[in-house]
Design a protein around this motif. Sequence first.
Motif, PDB file in Angstrom:
ATOM      1  N   ALA A   1    -109.720  79.855   0.111  1.00 44.49           N
ATOM      2  CA  ALA A   1    -110.851  80.690   0.527  1.00 44.49           C
ATOM      3  C   ALA A   1    -110.472  81.659   1.650  1.00 44.49           C
ATOM      4  O   ALA A   1    -111.278  82.498   2.043  1.00 44.49           O
ATOM      5  CB  ALA A   1    -112.014  79.803   0.979  1.00 44.49           C
ATOM      6  N   LEU A   2    -109.228  81.544   2.161  1.00 45.80           N
ATOM      7  CA  LEU A   2    -108.814  82.419   3.261  1.00 45.80           C
ATOM      8  C   LEU A   2    -108.474  83.818   2.759  1.00 45.80           C
ATOM      9  O   LEU A   2    -107.906  83.984   1.681  1.00 45.80           O
ATOM     10  CB  LEU A   2    -107.561  81.863   3.941  1.00 45.80           C
ATOM     11  CG  LEU A   2    -107.710  80.695   4.920  1.00 45.80           C
ATOM     12  CD1 LEU A   2    -106.327  80.244   5.368  1.00 45.80           C
ATOM     13  CD2 LEU A   2    -108.563  81.081   6.123  1.00 45.80           C
ATOM     14  N   THR A   3    -108.750  84.814   3.592  1.00 47.31           N
ATOM     15  CA  THR A   3    -108.288  86.164   3.336  1.00 47.31           C
ATOM     16  C   THR A   3    -106.786  86.236   3.640  1.00 47.31           C
ATOM     17  O   THR A   3    -106.204  85.287   4.157  1.00 47.31           O
ATOM     18  CB  THR A   3    -109.061  87.160   4.238  1.00 47.31           C
ATOM     19  OG1 THR A   3    -108.684  88.487   3.876  1.00 47.31           O
ATOM     20  CG2 THR A   3    -108.752  86.941   5.707  1.00 47.31           C
ATOM     21  N   LYS A   4    -106.139  87.350   3.297  1.00 44.30           N
ATOM     22  CA  LYS A   4    -104.724  87.517   3.677  1.00 44.30           C
ATOM     23  C   LYS A   4    -104.610  87.433   5.189  1.00 44.30           C
ATOM     24  O   LYS A   4    -105.442  87.965   5.915  1.00 44.30           O
ATOM     25  CB  LYS A   4    -104.213  88.876   3.181  1.00 44.30           C
ATOM     26  CG  LYS A   4    -103.994  88.901   1.680  1.00 44.30           C
ATOM     27  CD  LYS A   4    -103.187  90.111   1.255  1.00 44.30           C
ATOM     28  CE  LYS A   4    -102.744  89.942  -0.197  1.00 44.30           C
ATOM     29  NZ  LYS A   4    -101.787  90.975  -0.594  1.00 44.30           N
ATOM     30  N   ASP A   5    -103.568  86.772   5.675  1.00 45.20           N
ATOM     31  CA  ASP A   5    -103.335  86.584   7.112  1.00 45.20           C
ATOM     32  C   ASP A   5    -104.433  85.724   7.763  1.00 45.20           C
ATOM     33  O   ASP A   5    -104.608  85.750   8.976  1.00 45.20           O
ATOM     34  CB  ASP A   5    -103.236  87.940   7.829  1.00 45.20           C
ATOM     35  CG  ASP A   5    -102.505  87.831   9.173  1.00 45.20           C
ATOM     36  OD1 ASP A   5    -101.790  86.827   9.385  1.00 45.20           O
ATOM     37  OD2 ASP A   5    -102.675  88.733  10.013  1.00 45.20           O
ATOM     38  N   GLY A   6    -105.216  84.980   6.935  1.00 43.15           N
ATOM     39  CA  GLY A   6    -106.276  84.126   7.489  1.00 43.15           C
ATOM     40  C   GLY A   6    -105.711  82.857   8.099  1.00 43.15           C
ATOM     41  O   GLY A   6    -104.555  82.485   7.864  1.00 43.15           O
ATOM     42  N   ARG A   7    -106.533  82.186   8.920  1.00 42.86           N
ATOM     43  CA  ARG A   7    -106.103  80.971   9.647  1.00 42.86           C
ATOM     44  C   ARG A   7    -106.989  79.796   9.282  1.00 42.86           C
ATOM     45  O   ARG A   7    -108.216  79.895   9.382  1.00 42.86           O
ATOM     46  CB  ARG A   7    -106.222  81.168  11.159  1.00 42.86           C
ATOM     47  CG  ARG A   7    -105.460  82.285  11.774  1.00 42.86           C
ATOM     48  CD  ARG A   7    -106.285  83.575  11.886  1.00 42.86           C
ATOM     49  NE  ARG A   7    -107.207  83.614  13.008  1.00 42.86           N
ATOM     50  CZ  ARG A   7    -108.159  84.535  13.148  1.00 42.86           C
ATOM     51  NH1 ARG A   7    -108.361  85.460  12.215  1.00 42.86           N
ATOM     52  NH2 ARG A   7    -108.950  84.518  14.196  1.00 42.86           N
ATOM     53  N   LEU A   8    -106.373  78.694   8.884  1.00 44.60           N
ATOM     54  CA  LEU A   8    -107.114  77.448   8.685  1.00 44.60           C
ATOM     55  C   LEU A   8    -106.782  76.529   9.857  1.00 44.60           C
ATOM     56  O   LEU A   8    -105.618  76.230  10.110  1.00 44.60           O
ATOM     57  CB  LEU A   8    -106.728  76.781   7.367  1.00 44.60           C
ATOM     58  CG  LEU A   8    -107.441  75.454   7.027  1.00 44.60           C
ATOM     59  CD1 LEU A   8    -107.636  75.322   5.511  1.00 44.60           C
ATOM     60  CD2 LEU A   8    -106.695  74.229   7.557  1.00 44.60           C
ATOM     61  N   VAL A   9    -107.816  76.112  10.601  1.00 46.63           N
ATOM     62  CA  VAL A   9    -107.600  75.227  11.746  1.00 46.63           C
ATOM     63  C   VAL A   9    -108.144  73.852  11.377  1.00 46.63           C
ATOM     64  O   VAL A   9    -109.212  73.738  10.773  1.00 46.63           O
ATOM     65  CB  VAL A   9    -108.254  75.801  13.026  1.00 46.63           C
ATOM     66  CG1 VAL A   9    -109.768  75.948  12.890  1.00 46.63           C
ATOM     67  CG2 VAL A   9    -107.908  74.962  14.255  1.00 46.63           C
ATOM     68  N   ILE A  10    -107.380  72.797  11.686  1.00 48.14           N
ATOM     69  CA  ILE A  10    -107.735  71.465  11.179  1.00 48.14           C
ATOM     70  C   ILE A  10    -107.583  70.385  12.250  1.00 48.14           C
ATOM     71  O   ILE A  10    -106.647  70.402  13.045  1.00 48.14           O
ATOM     72  CB  ILE A  10    -106.887  71.127   9.932  1.00 48.14           C
ATOM     73  CG1 ILE A  10    -107.301  69.780   9.340  1.00 48.14           C
ATOM     74  CG2 ILE A  10    -105.381  71.156  10.236  1.00 48.14           C
ATOM     75  CD1 ILE A  10    -106.886  69.600   7.897  1.00 48.14           C
ATOM     76  N   CYS A  11    -108.547  69.452  12.254  1.00 50.13           N
ATOM     77  CA  CYS A  11    -108.497  68.367  13.252  1.00 50.13           C
ATOM     78  C   CYS A  11    -108.778  66.997  12.652  1.00 50.13           C
ATOM     79  O   CYS A  11    -109.019  66.045  13.393  1.00 50.13           O
ATOM     80  CB  CYS A  11    -109.493  68.619  14.367  1.00 50.13           C
ATOM     81  SG  CYS A  11    -111.182  68.235  13.897  1.00 50.13           S
ATOM     82  N   GLY A  12    -108.766  66.888  11.318  1.00 51.25           N
ATOM     83  CA  GLY A  12    -109.037  65.562  10.756  1.00 51.25           C
ATOM     84  C   GLY A  12    -108.932  65.578   9.245  1.00 51.25           C
ATOM     85  O   GLY A  12    -108.857  66.657   8.645  1.00 51.25           O
ATOM     86  N   GLY A  13    -108.909  64.395   8.637  1.00 45.04           N
ATOM     87  CA  GLY A  13    -108.755  64.336   7.185  1.00 45.04           C
ATOM     88  C   GLY A  13    -109.271  63.052   6.569  1.00 45.04           C
ATOM     89  O   GLY A  13    -108.602  62.435   5.745  1.00 45.04           O
ATOM     90  N   HIS A  14    -110.494  62.658   6.941  1.00 43.69           N
ATOM     91  CA  HIS A  14    -111.045  61.379   6.455  1.00 43.69           C
ATOM     92  C   HIS A  14    -111.077  61.267   4.927  1.00 43.69           C
ATOM     93  O   HIS A  14    -110.957  60.181   4.390  1.00 43.69           O
ATOM     94  CB  HIS A  14    -112.467  61.175   6.982  1.00 43.69           C
ATOM     95  CG  HIS A  14    -112.490  60.516   8.313  1.00 43.69           C
ATOM     96  ND1 HIS A  14    -112.805  61.178   9.479  1.00 43.69           N
ATOM     97  CD2 HIS A  14    -112.207  59.254   8.682  1.00 43.69           C
ATOM     98  CE1 HIS A  14    -112.720  60.349  10.487  1.00 43.69           C
ATOM     99  NE2 HIS A  14    -112.358  59.176  10.044  1.00 43.69           N
ATOM    100  N   SER A  15    -111.262  62.412   4.235  1.00 40.43           N
ATOM    101  CA  SER A  15    -111.423  62.343   2.775  1.00 40.43           C
ATOM    102  C   SER A  15    -110.095  62.455   2.030  1.00 40.43           C
ATOM    103  O   SER A  15    -110.075  62.643   0.814  1.00 40.43           O
ATOM    104  CB  SER A  15    -112.362  63.444   2.298  1.00 40.43           C
ATOM    105  OG  SER A  15    -113.634  63.238   2.834  1.00 40.43           O
ATOM    106  N   GLY A  16    -108.989  62.374   2.767  1.00 39.20           N
ATOM    107  CA  GLY A  16    -107.671  62.460   2.135  1.00 39.20           C
ATOM    108  C   GLY A  16    -106.678  62.982   3.150  1.00 39.20           C
ATOM    109  O   GLY A  16    -106.626  64.178   3.412  1.00 39.20           O
ATOM    110  N   GLU A  17    -105.911  62.082   3.758  1.00 40.33           N
ATOM    111  CA  GLU A  17    -105.049  62.482   4.870  1.00 40.33           C
ATOM    112  C   GLU A  17    -103.714  63.054   4.397  1.00 40.33           C
ATOM    113  O   GLU A  17    -103.021  63.734   5.152  1.00 40.33           O
ATOM    114  CB  GLU A  17    -104.820  61.273   5.790  1.00 40.33           C
ATOM    115  CG  GLU A  17    -106.118  60.822   6.470  1.00 40.33           C
ATOM    116  CD  GLU A  17    -105.930  59.664   7.435  1.00 40.33           C
ATOM    117  OE1 GLU A  17    -104.809  59.118   7.495  1.00 40.33           O
ATOM    118  OE2 GLU A  17    -106.901  59.312   8.109  1.00 40.33           O
ATOM    119  N   VAL A  18    -103.326  62.749   3.176  1.00 36.56           N
ATOM    120  CA  VAL A  18    -102.094  63.314   2.610  1.00 36.56           C
ATOM    121  C   VAL A  18    -102.505  64.082   1.361  1.00 36.56           C
ATOM    122  O   VAL A  18    -103.094  63.524   0.441  1.00 36.56           O
ATOM    123  CB  VAL A  18    -101.086  62.203   2.260  1.00 36.56           C
ATOM    124  CG1 VAL A  18     -99.822  62.795   1.653  1.00 36.56           C
ATOM    125  CG2 VAL A  18    -100.741  61.379   3.509  1.00 36.56           C
TER     126      VAL A  18
END
Length: 342
Positions: free
Chosen positions: A254-271
């Motif tokens: 869903a990111l645009t070109k050069d977009g940033r995904l910031v993440i702090c957790g993964g309860h629904s699937g950590e790998v």
Amino acid sequence: MKAVRFHEFGHSDVLRLEQLDDAPPGPGQVSIRIRASALNHLDVDVREGTSRFPVNLPHTLGVEVAGDIEGVGEGVEGFAAGDRVNPYIMDPCGDCRYCRTGRESLCLAAGFISFTTGGGYAEKLTCGARQLVRIPDNVSYEDAAALQVAFATSWHMLFTRAGLRAGESVMINSVGSGIGSAAVQLAKQAGAFVIGNASSQEKLDRARELGMDIGIDHKTENVVERVMEVTDGKGVDVVYEHVGGELFQAGLDALTKDGRLVICGGHSGEVVPFDIIPFFRAQKSVIGSFVYTKTEVEKCFELASHGRIKPLVHKSFPLEDAAEAMDTMERREHFGKLLLTP
Ligand SMILES: [Zn+2]
């Protein structure tokens, strides 16, 4: 004092309400009479032994509390009995290369509330005076207990780590959660176009009341297609991710070109699987985020004091009902924080 502890890892039935001796404040410490403490999903992982943090048993859960100072240890200046306070979750060393450069959430030798002190599921807590943040007079204990993890985590992710700016678009995953609903409020305050997703229309409706512009039901709608529809096919500048599993890849897509995904957790699937080719061709970034700084907590309290953000409290439980409170959190039907009010 009373405290809820567990002596073995497991489901909520391992919690025991026990009578403990008060821990008097040592040099540089204060003891706090807890008026409200908030539950976090981390608590479930810690109780089940899956948190990947070192846990000594027996353990008292609870990383965010609000209360009054009861006892003041030797050498403490600037705080006195009766002061309303909310301790910063970390006790940074103050001396490592990260602390010296204002990045204390990277501290090499930090203590943490409930891991290196008592926890919030109790009547009292003893911690370092340098961790204390004052609660503004017009912010209640309940709102203070519900503020720190949700809003300061969001601040650190959106502004410090992802560099969100006015006029940009952001997609916030799972807006019904504590850090999701806080991110909606902060992103709106910052002048961003806010898209959010959740597992029900009811949660999306609540998030719209907080300023969300577009809502996506991720159970019934295709998240990426909807984001492209409402951004003229470009995608969003920032994705705020804390869920993991399928929403992680959907966030990348869903990111645009050069977009940033910031993440702090993964309860629904950590790998998770990671599609490398479109990621580097569009020069996207994935940014990790962990905790926040004490200054960021203070900024969030200022916003709450001015009525610009509102911590959300779903329900308060007495200490003896801690297991029921945790069960309620695990069912994920709530909107806002669950509190214990001893
Ligand atoms: Zn340090």
